[in-house]
Each structure stands twice: as structure tokens, then as C-alpha cells.
Write a protein that holds these residues in place. Structure first.
Motif, PDB file in Angstrom:
ATOM      1  N   ASP A  95     -63.299  -1.641 -51.623  1.00  0.00           N
ATOM      2  CA  ASP A  95     -63.574  -3.260 -51.724  1.00  0.00           C
ATOM      3  C   ASP A  95     -62.917  -3.870 -52.627  1.00  0.00           C
ATOM      4  O   ASP A  95     -63.223  -5.127 -52.900  1.00  0.00           O
ATOM      5  N   LEU A  96     -62.294  -3.191 -53.598  1.00  0.00           N
ATOM      6  CA  LEU A  96     -61.663  -4.112 -54.881  1.00  0.00           C
ATOM      7  C   LEU A  96     -60.295  -4.828 -54.308  1.00  0.00           C
ATOM      8  O   LEU A  96     -59.586  -4.216 -53.407  1.00  0.00           O
ATOM      9  N   LYS A  97     -60.071  -5.906 -54.951  1.00  0.00           N
ATOM     10  CA  LYS A  97     -58.923  -6.595 -54.793  1.00  0.00           C
ATOM     11  C   LYS A  97     -57.664  -6.011 -54.920  1.00  0.00           C
ATOM     12  O   LYS A  97     -56.660  -6.287 -54.356  1.00  0.00           O
ATOM     13  N   THR A  98     -57.585  -5.101 -55.968  1.00  0.00           N
ATOM     14  CA  THR A  98     -56.537  -4.370 -56.511  1.00  0.00           C
ATOM     15  C   THR A  98     -56.120  -3.404 -55.528  1.00  0.00           C
ATOM     16  O   THR A  98     -54.712  -2.747 -55.689  1.00  0.00           O
ATOM     17  N   THR A  99     -57.071  -2.825 -54.756  1.00  0.00           N
ATOM     18  CA  THR A  99     -56.530  -1.654 -53.867  1.00  0.00           C
ATOM     19  C   THR A  99     -55.631  -2.348 -52.592  1.00  0.00           C
ATOM     20  O   THR A  99     -56.155  -3.001 -51.915  1.00  0.00           O
ATOM     21  N   ARG A 100     -54.448  -1.535 -52.457  1.00  0.00           N
ATOM     22  CA  ARG A 100     -53.753  -2.053 -51.424  1.00  0.00           C
ATOM     23  C   ARG A 100     -53.949  -1.531 -50.208  1.00  0.00           C
ATOM     24  O   ARG A 100     -54.848  -0.487 -49.996  1.00  0.00           O
ATOM     25  N   PHE A 101     -53.646  -2.280 -48.952  1.00  0.00           N
ATOM     26  CA  PHE A 101     -54.210  -1.879 -47.664  1.00  0.00           C
ATOM     27  C   PHE A 101     -53.426  -0.572 -47.376  1.00  0.00           C
ATOM     28  O   PHE A 101     -54.258   0.301 -46.534  1.00  0.00           O
ATOM     29  N   GLU A 102     -52.297  -0.033 -47.678  1.00  0.00           N
ATOM     30  CA  GLU A 102     -51.630   0.945 -47.218  1.00  0.00           C
ATOM     31  C   GLU A 102     -52.544   2.247 -47.762  1.00  0.00           C
ATOM     32  O   GLU A 102     -52.489   3.287 -47.128  1.00  0.00           O
ATOM     33  N   THR A 103     -53.250   2.139 -48.921  1.00  0.00           N
ATOM     34  CA  THR A 103     -53.778   3.103 -49.567  1.00  0.00           C
ATOM     35  C   THR A 103     -55.144   3.309 -48.647  1.00  0.00           C
ATOM     36  O   THR A 103     -55.542   4.584 -48.398  1.00  0.00           O
ATOM     37  N   ILE A 104     -55.780   2.416 -48.207  1.00  0.00           N
ATOM     38  CA  ILE A 104     -56.986   2.549 -47.652  1.00  0.00           C
ATOM     39  C   ILE A 104     -56.622   2.995 -46.267  1.00  0.00           C
ATOM     40  O   ILE A 104     -57.169   3.966 -45.719  1.00  0.00           O
ATOM     41  N   ASP A 105     -55.473   2.462 -45.501  1.00  0.00           N
ATOM     42  CA  ASP A 105     -55.267   2.987 -44.228  1.00  0.00           C
ATOM     43  C   ASP A 105     -54.723   4.563 -44.275  1.00  0.00           C
ATOM     44  O   ASP A 105     -55.215   5.424 -43.252  1.00  0.00           O
ATOM     45  N   LYS A 106     -54.297   4.952 -45.238  1.00  0.00           N
ATOM     46  CA  LYS A 106     -53.705   6.299 -45.538  1.00  0.00           C
ATOM     47  C   LYS A 106     -54.903   7.113 -45.720  1.00  0.00           C
ATOM     48  O   LYS A 106     -55.160   8.441 -44.975  1.00  0.00           O
ATOM     49  N   SER A 107     -55.870   6.882 -46.328  1.00  0.00           N
ATOM     50  CA  SER A 107     -57.126   7.681 -46.677  1.00  0.00           C
ATOM     51  C   SER A 107     -58.199   7.821 -45.534  1.00  0.00           C
ATOM     52  O   SER A 107     -58.453   8.938 -45.247  1.00  0.00           O
ATOM     53  N   ILE A 108     -58.150   6.685 -44.741  1.00  0.00           N
ATOM     54  CA  ILE A 108     -58.937   6.789 -43.458  1.00  0.00           C
ATOM     55  C   ILE A 108     -58.379   7.562 -42.396  1.00  0.00           C
ATOM     56  O   ILE A 108     -58.904   8.601 -41.909  1.00  0.00           O
ATOM     57  N   ASN A 109     -57.045   7.519 -42.134  1.00  0.00           N
ATOM     58  CA  ASN A 109     -56.356   8.335 -41.343  1.00  0.00           C
ATOM     59  C   ASN A 109     -56.253   9.604 -41.703  1.00  0.00           C
ATOM     60  O   ASN A 109     -56.567  10.852 -40.809  1.00  0.00           O
ATOM     61  N   GLN A 110     -56.119  10.130 -42.962  1.00  0.00           N
ATOM     62  CA  GLN A 110     -56.119  11.570 -43.427  1.00  0.00           C
ATOM     63  C   GLN A 110     -57.518  12.146 -43.100  1.00  0.00           C
ATOM     64  O   GLN A 110     -57.985  13.148 -42.546  1.00  0.00           O
ATOM     65  N   GLN A 111     -58.669  11.211 -43.192  1.00  0.00           N
ATOM     66  CA  GLN A 111     -60.057  11.832 -42.831  1.00  0.00           C
ATOM     67  C   GLN A 111     -60.219  11.940 -41.381  1.00  0.00           C
ATOM     68  O   GLN A 111     -60.935  13.027 -40.769  1.00  0.00           O
ATOM     69  N   ILE A 112     -59.662  11.236 -40.594  1.00  0.00           N
ATOM     70  CA  ILE A 112     -59.729  11.115 -39.146  1.00  0.00           C
ATOM     71  C   ILE A 112     -58.850  12.432 -38.757  1.00  0.00           C
ATOM     72  O   ILE A 112     -59.491  13.029 -37.871  1.00  0.00           O
ATOM     73  N   GLN A 113     -57.857  12.628 -39.209  1.00  0.00           N
ATOM     74  CA  GLN A 113     -57.240  13.985 -38.714  1.00  0.00           C
ATOM     75  C   GLN A 113     -57.954  15.181 -38.972  1.00  0.00           C
ATOM     76  O   GLN A 113     -57.886  16.070 -38.202  1.00  0.00           O
ATOM     77  N   ILE A 114     -58.692  15.304 -40.081  1.00  0.00           N
ATOM     78  CA  ILE A 114     -59.278  16.321 -40.488  1.00  0.00           C
ATOM     79  C   ILE A 114     -60.707  16.374 -39.248  1.00  0.00           C
ATOM     80  O   ILE A 114     -60.915  17.497 -38.982  1.00  0.00           O
ATOM     81  N   LEU A 115     -61.313  15.493 -39.065  1.00  0.00           N
ATOM     82  CA  LEU A 115     -62.252  15.347 -38.439  1.00  0.00           C
ATOM     83  C   LEU A 115     -62.043  15.627 -36.853  1.00  0.00           C
ATOM     84  O   LEU A 115     -62.877  16.446 -36.167  1.00  0.00           O
ATOM     85  N   VAL A 116     -60.810  15.318 -36.403  1.00  0.00           N
ATOM     86  CA  VAL A 116     -60.530  15.346 -35.000  1.00  0.00           C
ATOM     87  C   VAL A 116     -60.233  16.944 -34.861  1.00  0.00           C
ATOM     88  O   VAL A 116     -60.471  17.427 -33.845  1.00  0.00           O
ATOM     89  N   ALA A 117     -59.369  17.624 -35.987  1.00  0.00           N
ATOM     90  CA  ALA A 117     -59.143  18.886 -35.908  1.00  0.00           C
ATOM     91  C   ALA A 117     -60.460  19.831 -35.979  1.00  0.00           C
ATOM     92  O   ALA A 117     -60.490  20.812 -35.096  1.00  0.00           O
ATOM     93  N   LYS A 118     -61.426  19.376 -36.651  1.00  0.00           N
ATOM     94  CA  LYS A 118     -62.764  20.082 -36.456  1.00  0.00           C
ATOM     95  C   LYS A 118     -63.504  19.856 -35.336  1.00  0.00           C
ATOM     96  O   LYS A 118     -64.136  20.823 -34.799  1.00  0.00           O
ATOM     97  N   GLN A 119     -63.293  18.801 -34.787  1.00  0.00           N
ATOM     98  CA  GLN A 119     -64.030  18.526 -33.497  1.00  0.00           C
ATOM     99  C   GLN A 119     -63.276  19.280 -32.281  1.00  0.00           C
ATOM    100  O   GLN A 119     -64.125  19.853 -31.539  1.00  0.00           O
ATOM    101  N   LEU A 120     -62.037  19.641 -32.354  1.00  0.00           N
ATOM    102  CA  LEU A 120     -61.326  20.133 -31.384  1.00  0.00           C
ATOM    103  C   LEU A 120     -61.660  21.735 -31.634  1.00  0.00           C
ATOM    104  O   LEU A 120     -62.002  22.497 -30.545  1.00  0.00           O
ATOM    105  N   GLU A 121     -61.854  22.172 -32.677  1.00  0.00           N
ATOM    106  CA  GLU A 121     -62.294  23.631 -33.071  1.00  0.00           C
ATOM    107  C   GLU A 121     -63.646  23.778 -32.545  1.00  0.00           C
ATOM    108  O   GLU A 121     -63.829  24.946 -32.026  1.00  0.00           O
ATOM    109  N   PHE A 122     -64.624  22.727 -32.888  1.00  0.00           N
ATOM    110  CA  PHE A 122     -65.850  22.912 -32.276  1.00  0.00           C
ATOM    111  C   PHE A 122     -66.007  23.216 -30.818  1.00  0.00           C
ATOM    112  O   PHE A 122     -66.688  24.043 -30.397  1.00  0.00           O
TER     113      PHE A 122
END
Length: 303
Positions: A157-184
Motif C-alpha cells: 500500500d506504500l507509494k514507494t513500493t514498485r508495481f513490479e515488486t508487488i506483481d512478482k510477490s503475488i505471482n510467486q505465491q500463486i505458483q506455490i498455491l497452484v502446485a499445492k492444489q495440484l498435489e492435493f
């Protein structure tokens, strides 16, 4: 700022701001006490005079009078000290009061502006948060992931945080969750197959996967099946032994010793539809374990 300069004194006796200079002069307070030494000598004489004063029963009245005189002397000297100090402090007190009035006016204006800035920054922060939430929902929907599973970082939510940083963090979490879902999902398939093989209901064991590993669940399923089979076998053996000791009389089994009716005997026929080989084997095994006599309709009629 266009009118204000640095709000700090540039000289000891001058304050400059708004392109103006405001003089402030100060003269240390001066107190004339020319007869201090004479007064000090007098006080010393009094102190020495009563330094060895001894309070005795026969002098109690006189002692109280001496004490009263000394207290009056002390009070009188202290009162003069307070009065002189107040007079000397009066200019400083008034100066502080006047400066406080000015500072309060500046603070009131500054606080109002500060509040406006804070409200604007809070709104901008809330807008950024809403944009991030919508973006998370969009990526999660494409990946088939519940957006609530994404761990939100307050730094996004901070003005100083770049969008690229946010996008990268979200996609990393999604990749992990997708892998866990497939495994489940693969684990669920394995549990369903094991449940079908062992003849167990699958829902309970699928729920166990949320807190246990696949290997653990499969081991517990096998152990549970063995326990159930052992209990069923023991119950069947007990029941067979009980019925073996009973005597058949018409359509009943009775206790040969008491004549008490223990069981009623039934003859009936069933037809099964869409039965698998596995289910048929399980049914035959159950009939055999329970000591049930079975046959076709012709055999039953002969009986």
C-alpha cells in the motif's frame, strides 16, 4: 514557501522570517543587596546564640517562644526572596506567554494543513489497496486460486513500493498455491483409489489430507481396515459360537438349557443389479464369515 524563510534566529537577539527581522533584547535581572554581609552577620549571631540551646522542662515556655521568633524570622526572609524572584521573573513569564500565543496560532494552521495532507495520503493509500486487491482477484481467478489465500503485505500500500515488486510477490505465491492444489488433487485420487480397494468411505480420509501427508493417510486407512476386519471377525466368531450352542426348533433358535428363544430364522431371496466382481467377492466373504447358508430358489424350496 514564498514568504517564509528559516524559522530560526540568525542572531542571539533577532528572529527572521517572512522576509522580516524581529528584534528581541534581553537584560539579565539585577538585584541590589548591599547590606547582605551585615544581615549575614546578624543571622550568624542569632544562630550561634541558640546553637547550644537545651530544651528543659523548666524552660519549655521559653523554648517555644524562641522557636516562634526563629520561624517568624525565617518566614520574613523567605517572603522577601519570593517577592523579589517574582518581580525578576515577570518579564520572562510575560515573554514566554506572548511567544506561546504566537506558536499556538502557527500550530493551529500547521495542524489543519497536516490533517489535510494525512487525509489525502490515506485516501491515496486506500485507493492503492483497492487496486491491489482487484489485481490479486484477477490473477487468482485465472489460476483457479482463492484470492483469500494470498497473504497481503502492508508494504504494497506504500507509494514507494514498485508495481513490479508487488506483481512478482503475488505471482510467486500463486505458483506455490497452484502446485499445492495440484498435489492435493493427486493425493485425493490416491485416497479414493485406496478407499475403493479397501471398501472404505472416502470423505473422511480426504479431509485428513488437509492436515496429514498422503503416506500417513494411506497407512492409517490400511491400519483402520485391518482393525475393522479384526473386530468384525471377532464379532462373527462370537456370534457363530453363540448360535452354534443354540437348538433349532422350527423357525426359532432356543437356548437348550433354558428354552429361551434367542433368534428367529428367516428365509428370503434377493436379486442384485450392477454388482462388480469386487463387490461380489466382498459379499460372499461376508456371508461366509457370518455363517449364513445361501443357495438359489430351487435349493431354498427343497429346504
Amino acid at each position: 514557501m514564498t514568504k517564509m524563510q528559516e524559522l530560526v534566529p540568525n542572531k542571539v537577539n533577532q528572529i527572521s522570517f517572512a522576509n522580516k527581522k524581529f528584534a528581541v533584547t534581553f537584560e539579565p535581572a539585577k538585584i541590589n543587596f548591599p547590606e547582605y554581609d551585615q544581615m549575614a552577620q546578624t543571622v550568624d549571631q542569632i544562630a550561634n546564640e541558640y546553637a547550644n540551646w537545651e530544651v528543659k522542662p523548666e524552660r519549655i515556655k521559653e523554648s517555644k517562644a524562641v522557636r516562634a521568633d526563629l520561624n517568624r524570622l525565617k518566614t520574613g526572609i523567605n517572603r522577601v526572596k519570593i517577592d523579589i524572584s517574582k518581580q525578576a521573573d515577570a518579564p520572562v513569564t510575560e515573554f514566554k506567554r506572548n511567544i506561546k500565543v504566537l506558536l499556538d496560532k502557527i500550530n493551529a494552521t500547521s495542524s489543519k494543513i497536516d490533517q489535510g495532507i494525512k487525509q489525502l495520503e490515506d485516501k491515496e493509500k486506500a485507493d492503492r489497496h483497492s487496486i491491489n486487491i482487484r489485481y490479486i482477484a484477477k490473477l487468482a481467478d485465472v489460476s483457479g486460486i482463492d484470492p483469500n489465500q494470498i497473504e497481503y503485505d502492508s508494504k504494497w500500500d506504500l507509494k514507494t513500493t514498485r508495481f513490479e515488486t508487488i506483481d512478482k510477490s503475488i505471482n510467486q505465491q500463486i505458483q506455490i498455491l497452484v502446485a499445492k492444489q495440484l498435489e492435493f488433487e493427486e493425493n485425493v485420487k490416491a485416497v479414493k483409489l485406496q478407499a475403493q480397494t479397501l471398501g472404505l468411505p472416502e470423505s473422511h480420509w480426504i479431509n485428513e489430507l488437509t492436515s496429514k501427508s498422503l503416506s500417513t493417510v494411506l497407512q492409517e486407512m490400511t491400519a483402520y481396515k485391518k482393525d475393522v476386519a479384526a473386530i468384525a471377525k471377532k464379532q462373527a466368531e462370537t456370534k457363530q459360537k453363540e448360535q452354534k450352542d443354540l437348538k433349532k426348533q422350527g423357525k426359532y433358535l432356543v437356548d437348550p438349557e433354558t428354552g429361551e428363544v434367542k433368534e428367529k430364522l428367516y428365509d428370503f431371496s434377493l436379486e442384485f443389479y450392477g454388482v462388480t466382481s469386487y463387490q461380489m467377492d466382498q459379499l460372499k466373504r461376508f456371508i461366509k464369515d457370518m455363517g449364513i447358508k445361501a443357495g438359489n430358489a430351487h435349493t431354498l424350496k427343497r429346504r
